[in-house]
Design a protein around this motif. Structure first.
Motif, PDB file in Angstrom:
ATOM      1  N   MET A  87      -3.403   6.398   1.269  1.00  0.00           N
ATOM      2  CA  MET A  87      -2.310   6.011   1.280  1.00  0.00           C
ATOM      3  C   MET A  87      -2.621   5.464   3.427  1.00  0.00           C
ATOM      4  O   MET A  87      -2.989   6.015   4.245  1.00  0.00           O
ATOM      5  CB  MET A  87      -1.412   7.536   1.671  1.00  0.00           C
ATOM      6  CG  MET A  87      -1.413   7.685   0.206  1.00  0.00           C
ATOM      7  SD  MET A  87      -0.302   9.111  -0.095  1.00  0.00           S
ATOM      8  CE  MET A  87      -1.455  10.300   0.769  1.00  0.00           C
ATOM      9  N   PHE A 134       2.224   7.465   3.757  1.00  0.00           N
ATOM     10  CA  PHE A 134       2.784   8.527   3.448  1.00  0.00           C
ATOM     11  C   PHE A 134       3.690   8.918   5.060  1.00  0.00           C
ATOM     12  O   PHE A 134       3.024   8.202   6.199  1.00  0.00           O
ATOM     13  CB  PHE A 134       1.211   9.615   3.704  1.00  0.00           C
ATOM     14  CG  PHE A 134       1.711  11.527   3.643  1.00  0.00           C
ATOM     15  CD1 PHE A 134       1.593  11.617   1.743  1.00  0.00           C
ATOM     16  CD2 PHE A 134       2.476  11.742   4.659  1.00  0.00           C
ATOM     17  CE1 PHE A 134       2.383  13.284   1.710  1.00  0.00           C
ATOM     18  CE2 PHE A 134       2.680  12.995   4.410  1.00  0.00           C
ATOM     19  CZ  PHE A 134       2.693  14.389   3.327  1.00  0.00           C
ATOM     20  N   HIS A 191      -1.066   6.411   7.296  1.00  0.00           N
ATOM     21  CA  HIS A 191       0.333   7.625   7.386  1.00  0.00           C
ATOM     22  C   HIS A 191       0.734   6.621   8.918  1.00  0.00           C
ATOM     23  O   HIS A 191       0.725   5.982   9.189  1.00  0.00           O
ATOM     24  CB  HIS A 191      -1.129   8.042   7.824  1.00  0.00           C
ATOM     25  CG  HIS A 191      -1.497   8.789   7.235  1.00  0.00           C
ATOM     26  ND1 HIS A 191      -0.922   9.962   6.230  1.00  0.00           N
ATOM     27  CD2 HIS A 191      -2.946   8.823   6.214  1.00  0.00           C
ATOM     28  CE1 HIS A 191      -1.934  10.917   5.363  1.00  0.00           C
ATOM     29  NE2 HIS A 191      -3.173   9.191   4.960  1.00  0.00           N
ATOM     30  N   ARG A 226       1.183  -0.947  -0.047  1.00  0.00           N
ATOM     31  CA  ARG A 226       0.763  -0.073  -0.019  1.00  0.00           C
ATOM     32  C   ARG A 226       0.721   1.216   0.045  1.00  0.00           C
ATOM     33  O   ARG A 226       1.783   1.433   0.230  1.00  0.00           O
ATOM     34  CB  ARG A 226      -0.657   0.084   1.257  1.00  0.00           C
ATOM     35  CG  ARG A 226      -1.914  -0.743   0.783  1.00  0.00           C
ATOM     36  CD  ARG A 226      -3.319  -1.110   0.416  1.00  0.00           C
ATOM     37  NE  ARG A 226      -4.230  -1.498   0.071  1.00  0.00           N
ATOM     38  CZ  ARG A 226      -5.079  -1.073  -0.424  1.00  0.00           C
ATOM     39  NH1 ARG A 226      -5.574  -0.426  -0.894  1.00  0.00           N
ATOM     40  NH2 ARG A 226      -6.317  -2.060  -0.195  1.00  0.00           N
ATOM     41  N   PRO A 227       0.852   2.422  -0.634  1.00  0.00           N
ATOM     42  CA  PRO A 227       0.924   3.496  -0.385  1.00  0.00           C
ATOM     43  C   PRO A 227       1.076   4.315   1.015  1.00  0.00           C
ATOM     44  O   PRO A 227       0.215   3.554   1.718  1.00  0.00           O
ATOM     45  CB  PRO A 227       0.579   4.087  -1.592  1.00  0.00           C
ATOM     46  CG  PRO A 227      -0.721   3.710  -1.957  1.00  0.00           C
ATOM     47  CD  PRO A 227      -0.943   2.636  -1.488  1.00  0.00           C
ATOM     48  N   ILE A 267      -1.423   7.013  -6.493  1.00  0.00           N
ATOM     49  CA  ILE A 267      -1.799   6.717  -5.694  1.00  0.00           C
ATOM     50  C   ILE A 267      -2.581   5.113  -5.471  1.00  0.00           C
ATOM     51  O   ILE A 267      -1.617   4.876  -4.596  1.00  0.00           O
ATOM     52  CB  ILE A 267      -1.524   7.619  -4.306  1.00  0.00           C
ATOM     53  CG1 ILE A 267      -1.354   8.803  -3.918  1.00  0.00           C
ATOM     54  CG2 ILE A 267      -2.083   6.777  -3.336  1.00  0.00           C
ATOM     55  CD1 ILE A 267      -0.652  10.278  -4.209  1.00  0.00           C
TER      56      ILE A 267
END
Length: 353
Positions: free
Chosen positions: A150, A26, A152, A23-24, A110
């Motif tokens: 995203m 941040f 985090h 997964r993206p 994303i």
């Protein structure tokens, strides 16, 4: 965005290894604590090229490309640095500082890992990073749709991690020695005015400058460099520390009785540094309970009371600094020690007079 839980630089690679590959991610954190270098090191550990895009320097067409005619139809051609055939790490630095239209251009990249008809190669990872609004850095609110795309992760500076890294990366020994004694000076919150403040990046810059000057750097130039890269209080303390190194004058010598507190007016910065270091030593070395204090803890408390009397004779302000409360108004030294100080110091002072 505020963090309930944070990770250290040493913990981050494992988090990215398990999360960024599916997964993206941040990465949130204060300026100068190493977000960019940690992402680049992670990409290198996977054998991936790291392509960095700075959100503050992008326009939407820098991501989605420009239209071209193919077989009588228009389609967008993504930029060459993004449209790659081999998997890579796409690092979207300062993502939350980019303009809203640029943030929108990131949505499909994303979420769907594609731009137009181009898809990121299998095995690619996408990592974003940015500062928080509370850091007095450029940060724009991110739309909930982007936030929700995203995972985090909040990064905090860690003196232990940084000192381990510094040992392998040629950081100047004065800086390693100082931060070993004062790990709390590795990082400071960004000020509300335009002035330097302490970060791992700032210490690294100071290290490079010190290496460039060499051991012969004079005290005035050392002050210029320190005040140009660090918080003013940390710069003054570091300058005083270097003076102790050059003159073999340190707190251990004072504690052992091999040296006294410096009394000369021109060494007042050194006196403040030693007082602050003395305070930090007591915070670390005094046990919370006198009943369970080991012999070295009791010896430190006994010696500390005598040294406080001697320090007060030179500077009452420095002596008060040692036993002062923390920023929240709560005592930082054990209550039993403070009680003994208030009880015994008048008697010790009278004995000395």
């Amino acid at each position: 965005m505020q963090a309930a839980l944070t990770v250290t630089p040493a913990q981050l690679p494992d988090v990215l290894l398990h999360v960024a590959v599916v997964r993206p991610v941040f990465l949130w954190g204060a300026p100068g604590i190493g977000k960019s270098s940690l992402v680049q090191a992670f990409a290198e550990s996977l054998g991936l090229d790291c392509v960095t895009l700075l959100g503050t320097q992008l326009a939407p067409e820098d991501l989605i490309g420009v239209p071209q005619i193919v077989d009588g139809r228009s389609r967008f051609a993504p930029p060459e640095n993004i449209a790659r055939d081999e998997p890579y790490c796409l690092f979207l630095d300062e993502l939350n500082a980019s303009a809203p239209e640029v943030q929108k251009a990131f949505y499909s990249l994303i979420l769907d890992r594609r731009i137009g008809t181009y898809e990121l190669p299998e095995g690619s990872v996408v990592i974003g990073a940015g500062n928080r609004a509370t850091d007095n850095a450029l940060a724009r609110p991110m739309a909930s749709a982007l936030v929700n795309r995203m995972v985090h992760v909040h990064l905090r500076a860690s003196a232990d991690d940084w000192l381990k890294w510094a040992a392998d990366h040629g950081i100047h020994p004065w800086i390693v020695g100082y931060l070993t004694q004062r790990p709390d000076h590795l990082w400071s919150a960004a000020p509300k005015v335009e002035e330097p403040f302490s970060t791992p990046r700032g210490w690294h810059m100071l290290s490079d400058a010190l290496h460039s000057y060499g051991q012969g750097i004079d005290d005035d130039m050392l002050g210029v460099l320190a005040h140009g890269t660090l918080t003013a209080a940390h710069a003054s303390a570091f300058r005083a520390y270097v003076k102790t190194v050059r003159h073999a004058y340190d707190l251990d010598a004072v504690l052992k009785g091999d040296a006294g507190w410096p009394r000369e007016p021109e060494n007042r910065d050194l006196l403040y540094f030693l007082a602050e270091t003395f305070r930090a030593r007591l915070i670390r070395g005094l046990p919370g309970s006198k009943e369970h204090a080991p012999p070295d803890g009791r010896q430190l408390a006994y010696r500390a009371k005598t040294l406080l009397v001697e320090l007060a004779e030179i500077s009452l302000e420095c002596a008060q600094l040692v036993i002062a409360t923390g920023d929240d108004g709560a005592p930082v030294l054990p209550s039993w020690f403070l009680v003994e100080v208030s009880r015994d110091l008048p008697r010790l002072a009278a004995a000395r007079s």
